[in-house]
Design an enzyme around this catalytic site. Sequence first.
Site, PDB file in Angstrom:
ATOM      1  N   GLY A   1      36.868 -32.733  42.771  1.00  0.00           N
ATOM      2  CA  GLY A   1      35.705 -32.751  41.899  1.00  0.00           C
ATOM      3  C   GLY A   1      34.691 -31.693  42.293  1.00  0.00           C
TER       4      GLY A   1
ATOM      5  N   CYS B   1      42.584 -31.067  42.258  1.00  0.00           N
ATOM      6  CA  CYS B   1      43.349 -30.956  43.486  1.00  0.00           C
ATOM      7  C   CYS B   1      44.176 -32.219  43.682  1.00  0.00           C
ATOM      8  CB  CYS B   1      42.401 -30.759  44.661  1.00  0.00           C
ATOM      9  SG  CYS B   1      40.897 -29.850  44.251  1.00  0.00           S
TER      10      CYS B   1
ATOM     11  N   LYS C   1      52.340 -20.273  26.266  1.00  0.00           N
ATOM     12  CA  LYS C   1      53.419 -20.458  27.237  1.00  0.00           C
ATOM     13  C   LYS C   1      53.781 -19.133  27.905  1.00  0.00           C
ATOM     14  CE  LYS C   1      53.314 -24.042  27.778  1.00  0.00           C
ATOM     15  NZ  LYS C   1      52.334 -24.511  26.894  1.00  0.00           N
TER      16      LYS C   1
END
Length: 612
Positions: free
Chosen positions: A100, A2, A489
């Site tokens: 985390g 984040c 991709k």
Amino acid sequence: MCGIVGYIGDKQAYPILINGLKRLEYRGYDSAGVAIINGETKLFKKKGKVSVLDDYTKDKDLLGTIGMGHTRWATHGEPNDSNAHPHSSQNGKFVLIHNGIIENYEPIKNKLINSGYVFESQTDTEVLANLIEYIYLKGNISAEMAVRMALSRIVGAYALVISCIDEPDQLIAARNSSPLVIGIGENEYFIASDATPIVEHTKSVIYLNNEDVAIIKKGQLVLKTIHSEEELMPKIETLDLNIEYLEKDGYDHFMLKEIYEQPRSIKDTFRGRIGHDLTDVRLGGLLPVMDRLLAAKRFIIVGCGTSWHAGLVGEYLLETLTRIPVEVEYGSEFRYRNPIIYPDDVVIAISQSGETADTLAAIQIAKQAGALVLGICNVVGASIPRETHAGVYTHAGPEIGVASTKAFTAQVTVLTMMAIMIGKRKGLIDNVKTQELVNELLSVPEKIKETLKSDDEFFRIANVFKDTSNAIYLGRGVLFPVALEGALKLKEISYIHAEGYPAAEMKHGPIALIDKNMPVFVLATQDKTYEKVVSNIQEVKARNGIVIAVVTKGDTHIRKIADYVLEIPEANELVTPLLAVIPLQLLSYHIAVLRGCNVDQPRNLAKSVTVE
């Protein structure tokens, strides 16, 4: 995974926080929030983009010179307003944001429930907020001590910014296995999960180490560890980051900009590392360990995602030029399978961000076994460069698009130079061969520029395949990893299912999928396997498959049998991956845009994977 941003100083915090969160959007997220501290704590958080949060706060009281902001990528609990950060403790004493995972949150949560705590979210972060508050109230101690005691009881990874309502003039920051950087301004401090929200305010930063705790006031920073009262001397470093890299610079998307930056990023990566007479490559970070490199019995390359694909290219390059056996491992598998590592092994950890959790864990395993551990990383000051014995920085510049492009080619450039350098010093390639290979590498930026001129043709072909549901990518030798990268991709930004295979393996299963609706992308440049690849194309065409071939410029043979061709300039096969990947990147980009996908921030993905 984040994004974190915090501020304490004399300026209004909210504009700094919201702009910082916008800088961090590239990391991937599903909700956002801010807390403003001004005698009281004002908390605002919303599911969705930072723009949703910004709109939500338009008519709110946002005054305050201390605050924190967060973008969340969901782990514990679905994306919604309640699970978004910041989180407040039950009695409102503490507010915090967290990157985390707290691995032992469940037993802690059960104990807190038994003590009368009620939880409003499904997150492990709220558990930590309440644990800190519980210790603070029960022990009648300072906020700093409560934080340090709580962190000594948890297992997991965290980067934290914490505020206590009873001590409103300070922020507390802490880090363990998740990055956190503090920017130093004039009578002010900036806190962030990486440097991108900080660079426009200051170039002076402190990178926190594992188990560091920083107690920050407007004109003061005290650094300690979880387990010790002793104050540490912070190491102040200077950011090597330009703000223009963080802007789109007229491009529609960061990904497109970064594809077009590859001539520069590759040149910057080899700049200053090649001798004037082109008979030597010098990677300064590896010179102190050169004796161990030359004596290595085996290279083990560890990476995840695109970095793993770069490692597969490196396997081919290193084995070809150094005659040292190479194994390429996923970091996530390596760390759990009790790998066999010897002291004369060299482990090469590759990561764009330098914070990939699985790769960091692999580094620790390798170090414990006594192996030499090298890092290839794009971010100065990241964890991997600090945890490895030696290494090489790529110079790709910040990569904001979640789907990696220029980081891949920069990593392959470093691996190419590493293979040439070791091969030359082992006496396996002479000056003439070294000059040939170096000249080929030096020519790559201009050849990529030439390839980019065909973008209109790539766009035209993308229009043909924008509505496909599946795709197969085939390559041989050093181009097999490029097939894997091309498939990755396409799937990660357009959400089309795609798989890459060694071309010869098509007959061992995937050929069953081929019909008139199946596009098959084939890497078919002029090299020693050319005739074999032509045969593979014939096999696809015999089953009515659609062939899109990446070919060497001027190839007339494949042009006659393939449905579409994408040309790249002629090059030595050892540098061909740097060229062949460019059309595949652009095809994926255009297909994703034509499908209306969010190219820079694909769903469910994060740029820096700092949790398992």
